[in-house]
Design an enzyme around this catalytic site. Structure first.
Site, mmCIF file in Angstrom:
data_model
loop_
_atom_site.group_PDB
_atom_site.id
_atom_site.type_symbol
_atom_site.label_atom_id
_atom_site.label_comp_id
_atom_site.label_asym_id
_atom_site.label_seq_id
_atom_site.Cartn_x
_atom_site.Cartn_y
_atom_site.Cartn_z
ATOM 1 N N ALA A 47 25.467 60.315 -57.302
ATOM 2 C CA ALA A 47 24.075 60.783 -57.263
ATOM 3 C C ALA A 47 23.421 60.302 -55.981
ATOM 4 O O ALA A 47 23.839 59.298 -55.394
ATOM 5 C CB ALA A 47 23.327 60.224 -58.470
ATOM 6 N N GLY A 90 28.273 60.070 -60.092
ATOM 7 C CA GLY A 90 27.953 61.413 -60.581
ATOM 8 C C GLY A 90 28.941 62.466 -60.084
ATOM 9 O O GLY A 90 29.147 63.485 -60.742
ATOM 10 N N GLU A 93 31.704 62.212 -62.428
ATOM 11 C CA GLU A 93 31.255 62.786 -63.711
ATOM 12 C C GLU A 93 31.281 64.313 -63.651
ATOM 13 O O GLU A 93 31.655 64.970 -64.625
ATOM 14 C CB GLU A 93 29.849 62.271 -64.056
ATOM 15 N N GLU A 113 28.370 52.492 -59.906
ATOM 16 C CA GLU A 113 26.970 52.317 -60.338
ATOM 17 C C GLU A 113 26.615 50.860 -60.579
ATOM 18 O O GLU A 113 25.505 50.406 -60.300
ATOM 19 C CB GLU A 113 26.710 53.116 -61.630
HETATM 20 N N1 CO8 Z 1 23.506 58.742 -52.059
HETATM 21 C C1 CO8 Z 1 22.829 58.946 -50.919
HETATM 22 N N2 CO8 Z 1 23.431 58.905 -49.696
HETATM 23 C C2 CO8 Z 1 24.745 58.640 -49.661
HETATM 24 C C3 CO8 Z 1 25.498 58.419 -50.829
HETATM 25 C C4 CO8 Z 1 24.824 58.482 -52.081
HETATM 26 N N3 CO8 Z 1 25.456 58.336 -53.244
HETATM 27 N N4 CO8 Z 1 26.772 58.172 -50.477
HETATM 28 C C5 CO8 Z 1 26.824 58.254 -49.146
HETATM 29 N N5 CO8 Z 1 25.604 58.548 -48.639
HETATM 30 C C6 CO8 Z 1 25.246 58.723 -47.244
HETATM 31 C C7 CO8 Z 1 25.141 57.397 -46.519
HETATM 32 O O1 CO8 Z 1 23.887 56.810 -46.728
HETATM 33 C C8 CO8 Z 1 25.362 57.850 -45.089
HETATM 34 O O2 CO8 Z 1 24.173 58.416 -44.603
HETATM 35 P P1 CO8 Z 1 23.619 57.973 -43.132
HETATM 36 O O3 CO8 Z 1 24.659 58.502 -42.188
HETATM 37 O O4 CO8 Z 1 22.316 58.680 -43.035
HETATM 38 O O5 CO8 Z 1 23.546 56.491 -43.139
HETATM 39 C C9 CO8 Z 1 26.370 58.996 -45.213
HETATM 40 O O6 CO8 Z 1 26.274 59.428 -46.564
HETATM 41 C C10 CO8 Z 1 27.796 58.575 -44.957
HETATM 42 O O7 CO8 Z 1 28.083 57.464 -45.778
HETATM 43 P P2 CO8 Z 1 28.647 56.067 -45.208
HETATM 44 O O8 CO8 Z 1 28.236 55.866 -43.785
HETATM 45 O O9 CO8 Z 1 28.282 54.998 -46.187
HETATM 46 O O10 CO8 Z 1 30.216 56.377 -45.234
HETATM 47 P P3 CO8 Z 1 31.421 55.330 -45.431
HETATM 48 O O11 CO8 Z 1 32.646 56.122 -45.207
HETATM 49 O O12 CO8 Z 1 31.178 54.104 -44.653
HETATM 50 O O13 CO8 Z 1 31.328 54.898 -46.993
HETATM 51 C C11 CO8 Z 1 31.126 55.304 -49.366
HETATM 52 C C12 CO8 Z 1 31.534 55.864 -47.965
HETATM 53 C C13 CO8 Z 1 32.036 54.145 -49.758
HETATM 54 C C14 CO8 Z 1 31.265 56.454 -50.351
HETATM 55 C C15 CO8 Z 1 29.642 54.805 -49.301
HETATM 56 O O14 CO8 Z 1 28.852 55.817 -48.706
HETATM 57 C C16 CO8 Z 1 29.056 54.482 -50.627
HETATM 58 O O15 CO8 Z 1 29.334 53.442 -51.188
HETATM 59 N N6 CO8 Z 1 28.212 55.414 -51.172
HETATM 60 C C17 CO8 Z 1 27.521 55.194 -52.415
HETATM 61 C C18 CO8 Z 1 28.465 55.427 -53.589
HETATM 62 C C19 CO8 Z 1 27.773 55.173 -54.907
HETATM 63 O O16 CO8 Z 1 27.257 54.103 -55.169
HETATM 64 N N7 CO8 Z 1 27.765 56.196 -55.789
HETATM 65 C C20 CO8 Z 1 27.157 56.093 -57.093
HETATM 66 C C21 CO8 Z 1 25.731 56.556 -57.047
HETATM 67 S S1 CO8 Z 1 24.903 56.304 -58.589
HETATM 68 C C22 CO8 Z 1 25.408 57.602 -59.540
HETATM 69 O O17 CO8 Z 1 26.204 58.429 -59.159
HETATM 70 C C23 CO8 Z 1 24.774 57.684 -60.905
HETATM 71 C C24 CO8 Z 1 25.113 59.024 -61.584
HETATM 72 C C25 CO8 Z 1 23.951 59.481 -62.407
HETATM 73 C C26 CO8 Z 1 24.171 60.907 -62.990
HETATM 74 C C27 CO8 Z 1 24.160 62.019 -61.980
HETATM 75 C C28 CO8 Z 1 22.768 62.523 -61.634
HETATM 76 C C29 CO8 Z 1 22.802 63.557 -60.472
#
Ligand code: CO8
Length: 239
Positions: A47, A90, A93, A113
């Site tokens: 998400a 998400g 999911e 999460e």
């Molecule tokens: N949300 C918003 N932005 C994101 C997300 C995210 N989940 N994941 C990546 N991005 C963005 C980063 O902020 C970055 O943006 P910017 O260039 O502007 O800084 C861009 O995408 C590229 O990401 P990274 O530079 O971080 O890329 P890396 O290769 O270094 O890392 C990762 C990749 C490991 C995937 C890392 O981005 C990360 O940890 N992302 C978050 C993953 C996460 O925590 N996901 C769970 C989110 S909570 C959730 O899903 C709850 C579900 C609820 C139900 C669904 C409702 C819709």
């Protein structure tokens, strides 16, 4: 999904768009099989955290966003998720909402999460527990660790792993095979398998029999059996 700059992070309008597209495909006579895919380097990294930061318990309750996810589960045509790169939160999911998952070898699955102080909420905890059992589910959900494609396959989370560059080709190849099958039988098989996940064995078997009988109202049943007797390939019309 088309937000490659943020690894297809799923915001609420995306969920609504995905649902609208799925419903449209479900009703369309042209569409036989639906494939979910993420543009760019990943399927979806979960998400949209930026969007979620603006939420509170009341706003979330009032939005009732999970009603869209419930509707996604009611799509009747076969849905295949073709995943690659990060398949997180998400995003995972959403893949689990699909009937089958084809994974590129570079896929990484996870529910991170917990690292954000929250937990999965679109079925992640529940589906994972059913899939891999309580102990392993807790290990995975509590740690928030990523799983490589091979391990995900080992735990039955995905159907098959394919070389990265062949992901779409292999998925479409399989979808093409499904396209030739009798659509009503596919539909009622899906319906029965889904039912079997959620009711007692006895109830599921009663349901299975009703769906079996129902297929005898279809032209494809007559064609399938006639073709067998005539030792030729069947031509199913989806009726
Ligand atoms: N949300 C918003 N932005 C994101 C997300 C995210 N989940 N994941 C990546 N991005 C963005 C980063 O902020 C970055 O943006 P910017 O260039 O502007 O800084 C861009 O995408 C590229 O990401 P990274 O530079 O971080 O890329 P890396 O290769 O270094 O890392 C990762 C990749 C490991 C995937 C890392 O981005 C990360 O940890 N992302 C978050 C993953 C996460 O925590 N996901 C769970 C989110 S909570 C959730 O899903 C709850 C579900 C609820 C139900 C669904 C409702 C819709």
């Amino acid at each position: 999904m088309q937000r490659p700059k943020v690894l297809n992070a799923i915001n609420q309008s995306m969920v609504a768009e995905i649902l609208t597209a799925l419903c449209e495909f479900d009703y369309s006579e042209q569409v036989k099989v639906i494939v979910l895919f993420g543009a760019g380097k990943s399927f979806a990294a979960g998400a949209d955290i930026k969007e979620m930061m603006g939420e509170n318990a009341v706003s979330m309750e009032l939005k009732n966003q999970f009603a869209d996810w419930d509707r996604i589960a009611l799509i009747k045509k076969p849905v295949i998720a073709a995943v690659h790169g990060f398949v997180l939160g998400g995003g995972f999911e959403l893949a689990l909402c699909a009937d089958m998952i084809f994974a590129a070898a570079n896929s990484k699955f996870g529910f991170p999460e917990v690292k954000l102080g929250v937990m999965p909420s679109a079925g992640g905890c529940v589906k994972l527990t059913k899939l891999i059992g309580k102990r392993k589910a807790l290990e995975f959900l509590w740690s928030g660790n990523h799983l490589e494609a091979e391990e995900a396959k080992h735990w039955g989370m995905v159907n098959r792993i394919v070389p990265n560059e062949l992901l779409m080709q292999e998925t479409i190849h399989f979808a093409e095979k499904l396209k030739k099958q009798p659509a009503l039988a596919l539909r009622l098989i899906k319906d029965t398998v889904r039912r079997a996940e959620n009711v007692t064995e006895y109830e599921a078997m009663q349901y299975e029999r009703k769906n079996f009988s129902l297929l005898f109202a279809s032209e494809d049943q007559q064609e399938g059996m006639q073709a067998f007797m005539e030792k030729r390939s069947p031509h199913f019309q989806g009726k």
